[in-house]
Every structure is written in structure tokens, then in C-alpha cells.
Scaffold this motif. Structure first.
Motif, PDB file in Angstrom:
ATOM      1  N   LYS A  94       0.871  -1.181   0.000  1.00  0.00           N
ATOM      2  CA  LYS A  94       0.000   0.000   0.000  1.00  0.00           C
ATOM      3  C   LYS A  94       0.905   1.226   0.000  1.00  0.00           C
ATOM      4  N   SER A  98      -2.565   6.402   0.244  1.00  0.00           N
ATOM      5  CA  SER A  98      -3.284   5.852  -0.912  1.00  0.00           C
ATOM      6  C   SER A  98      -4.620   5.269  -0.450  1.00  0.00           C
ATOM      7  N   ALA A  99      -5.556   5.216  -1.396  1.00  0.00           N
ATOM      8  CA  ALA A  99      -6.940   4.864  -1.045  1.00  0.00           C
ATOM      9  C   ALA A  99      -7.201   3.351  -1.035  1.00  0.00           C
ATOM     10  N   GLY A 100      -6.235   2.564  -1.504  1.00  0.00           N
ATOM     11  CA  GLY A 100      -6.470   1.117  -1.627  1.00  0.00           C
ATOM     12  C   GLY A 100      -6.803   0.463  -0.290  1.00  0.00           C
ATOM     13  N   TYR A 101      -7.827  -0.351  -0.297  1.00  0.00           N
ATOM     14  CA  TYR A 101      -8.242  -1.052   0.926  1.00  0.00           C
ATOM     15  C   TYR A 101      -8.613  -2.486   0.558  1.00  0.00           C
ATOM     16  N   ASP A 155     -13.042   0.327  -7.534  1.00  0.00           N
ATOM     17  CA  ASP A 155     -11.711   0.745  -8.009  1.00  0.00           C
ATOM     18  C   ASP A 155     -10.644   0.730  -6.907  1.00  0.00           C
ATOM     19  N   ASP A 156     -11.012   1.133  -5.712  1.00  0.00           N
ATOM     20  CA  ASP A 156     -10.011   1.209  -4.635  1.00  0.00           C
ATOM     21  C   ASP A 156      -9.837  -0.104  -3.878  1.00  0.00           C
ATOM     22  N   ASN A 157     -10.670  -1.063  -4.184  1.00  0.00           N
ATOM     23  CA  ASN A 157     -10.577  -2.355  -3.493  1.00  0.00           C
ATOM     24  C   ASN A 157      -9.493  -3.178  -4.174  1.00  0.00           C
ATOM     25  N   PRO A 196      -7.348   1.814   4.179  1.00  0.00           N
ATOM     26  CA  PRO A 196      -6.326   2.503   3.376  1.00  0.00           C
ATOM     27  C   PRO A 196      -5.109   2.911   4.206  1.00  0.00           C
TER      28      PRO A 196
END
Ligand code: AKG
Length: 276
Positions: A94, A98-101, A155-157, A196
Motif C-alpha cells: 500500500k 493511498s486509497a487502496g483497501y 476501483d479502490d478495493n 487505506p
């Protein structure tokens, strides 16, 4: 006689579906591995990036060294016995801010196995904590078997299908705080996820997903395994070799072949495919 885990840790794992933290190596050794990874990211950017994160242990010998680490294998043996092969690995990186979760999910849902009693060590190569999106576990949820998942492709997953278990009561979730060189161990059916990265540094975890005993068989797509220790005979299985050095061309092409198959497994029956 256990090799690494105490009897209490083994009991805790079976009762709650995870155990953490376990010391594997010193923080400075973990840092050395992180530096090697970042060197590969700079020199061979096509080999490791967010969409090419699966099974890098097949082409990078320093990750192959980690998947054969005696402390990791000793702990795995304490949980599933001495005959062990490795199904795959994932680099969960990560980036800072950043928005990734990772939504609540059970790993085994789309792995296509005949039995989900397998274990994933997640080794921290940086600190992993609440501010940078550490993993959280729902204790005891591995006892419910596989529950329904909805594929969202958000998108962020950062999960392949953005799959999510809905209506979770997360009030008793446990955050797995790790220092570099520590690992957690989790069961194939435990419900878990992560938030995130809100910090100003990267969070890097290397998931060995998963180590399995030979009674567990692949029932979707081809049957590729890396034999690790003991007796690992399976019907129609294809054994994978180890890279001799980082970016060993043989390993790079093996990884490509295995990842194509990996996608066929993980997206089996899916409405759409993403690039990871
Ligand atoms: O690294 C993360 O935040 C999630 C990893 C995960 O879901 C797993 O290793 O099974």
C-alpha cells in the motif's frame, strides 16, 4: 513437540482463526529484504507492481528464501503438520497516502480448493499498524465456513473481484499490529480486511497464501505447487522449481505461466476480470 509456536498459540489459532505477532527475523533483516524488493521495483518495474504482485517468489530468489524461512515453516508445521507445499504468494503493497483497501473477505472463497484448512503467513517488511492499513481479523469467523461474497470491482478495493462479505459486525475485530520482521498467521476461512494507508510511508506485506498439506487439492484449473518439505504427492499435480537468482529467466517464465493459471482460478465464473 512444537517447533516455533507455543501450545497456547496453536490453541489460539484453532479457536480464533489467527495468531499474531510472531517474530520471524530481525527488523534489520526485514529491512534488507525491503531494500532488495525496492531495487527490483526500480530495475525491473514490469516484474513487480500493483498489477503484477502474484507469485513473485517464483522469479525472485530473495522471496524464495523467505518462503523457505525455517521459523515461518516451523510455525506452519505446528499448525498443519510436516508435509507442506506452497500454493502462491502475494505482495500486498500500500503506497503512502493511498486509497487502496481490502474489504471483509475469506481468502478461500475463490481459491478453488477441496478443503480450506490452510494457513497464510503475512510477513511485515515495514511496520503495519492502524495508520497505514494493517489487517484486521474477525475472531472465530473461520468456524462459519464460506459465507456469501458480493463481487463489487470497486476501483479502490485491491482484492481481485473487490469481493465483500456484507453486514459485518466489526465491533470485536482485532487489528494485527506488526513490526518489520514479524508475521501473523491466518486460516483460509477467516473473515478479514484492511483500511487505506493514511500515513506518509509505504506499507509492505508479503503474504504466503497459502501453505497446505497434501490432502488439499486444487479443483479449479491446473494444479501447480511448490513442494516445500515432507511428502507432497497429489494426483495430477505439477511441481514448480525454485529460482536460482533474482530474475532467473526460467523463474520469470514459470511465474508468467502460473499467474495465467492463477487468474483462471481466481476469476473462475466471474463477470469480469481485472489485471491482477
Ligand atoms: O495486506 C492486506 O492488507 C490484506 C492481505 C490479505 O487479505 C491476505 O493476506 O489475505
Amino acid at each position: 513437540m512444537n517447533k516455533v509456536l507455543t501450545p497456547e498459540q496453536v490453541e489460539y489459532y484453532h479457536e480464533y482463526g489467527f495468531v499474531s505477532p510472531i517474530d520471524v527475523m530481525s527488523a534489520s533483516e526485514a529491512n534488507q529484504y525491503r531494500l532488495k524488493l525496492e531495487e527490483i521495483e526500480r530495475s525491473f518495474p514490469e516484474e513487480v507492481h500493483a498489477k503484477n504482485r502474484n507469485n513473485a517468489h517464483l522469479s525472485l530468489s530473495f522471496l524464495d528464501e523467505i518462503v523457505h524461512n525455517p521459523v515461518i515453516l516451523g510455525a506452519v508445521e505446528d499448525l498443519i503438520g510436516p508435509d507442506i507445499s506452497l500454493w502462491g504468494t502475494v505482495l500486498f503493497i500500500k503506497e503512502a497516502a493511498s486509497a487502496g483497501y481490502v474489504s471483509w473477505h475469506q481468502d478461500a472463497t475463490y481459491m478453488g480448493m477441496n478443503n480450506n484448512n490452510f494457513v497464510t503467513p503475512w510477513l511485515a517488511l515495514t511496520p503495519s499498524n492502524r495508520s497505514n492499513g494493517c489487517m484486521s481479523m474477525l475472531p472465530g469467523s473461520h468456524k462459519k465456513k464460506i459465507v456469501p461474497h458480493e463481487d463489487t470491482y470497486d476501483d479502490d478495493n485491491i482484492l481481485t473481484r473487490g469481493q465483500v462479505v456484507k453486514d459485518i459486525d466489526a465491533s470485536n475485530a482485532v487489528d494485527l499490529i506488526l513490526e518489520p520482521g514479524q508475521m501473523s498467521l491466518h486460516h483460509g476461512e477467516i473473515v478479514h480486511g484492511s483500511q487505506p494507508n493514511n500515513s506518509d510511508k509505504r506499507r509492505i506485506g508479503f503474504a504466503m497464501q497459502s501453505y497446505m498439506s497434501p490432502d488439499i487439492e486444487q479443483i479449479v484449473a491446473k494444479n501447480y505447487w511448490m513442494p516445500i518439505q515432507g511428502d507432497n504427492k497429489r494426483v495430477d499435480s505439477i511441481d514448480l522449481g525454485r529460482p536460482k537468482f533474482d530474475m532467473d529467466p526460467q523463474g520469470v517464465s514459470t511465474r508468467r505461466m502460473v499467474n495465467k493459471n492463477f487468474a483462471d482460478i481466481l476469476y473462475h465464473g466471474a463477470d469480469q476480470r481485472r489485471e491482477y
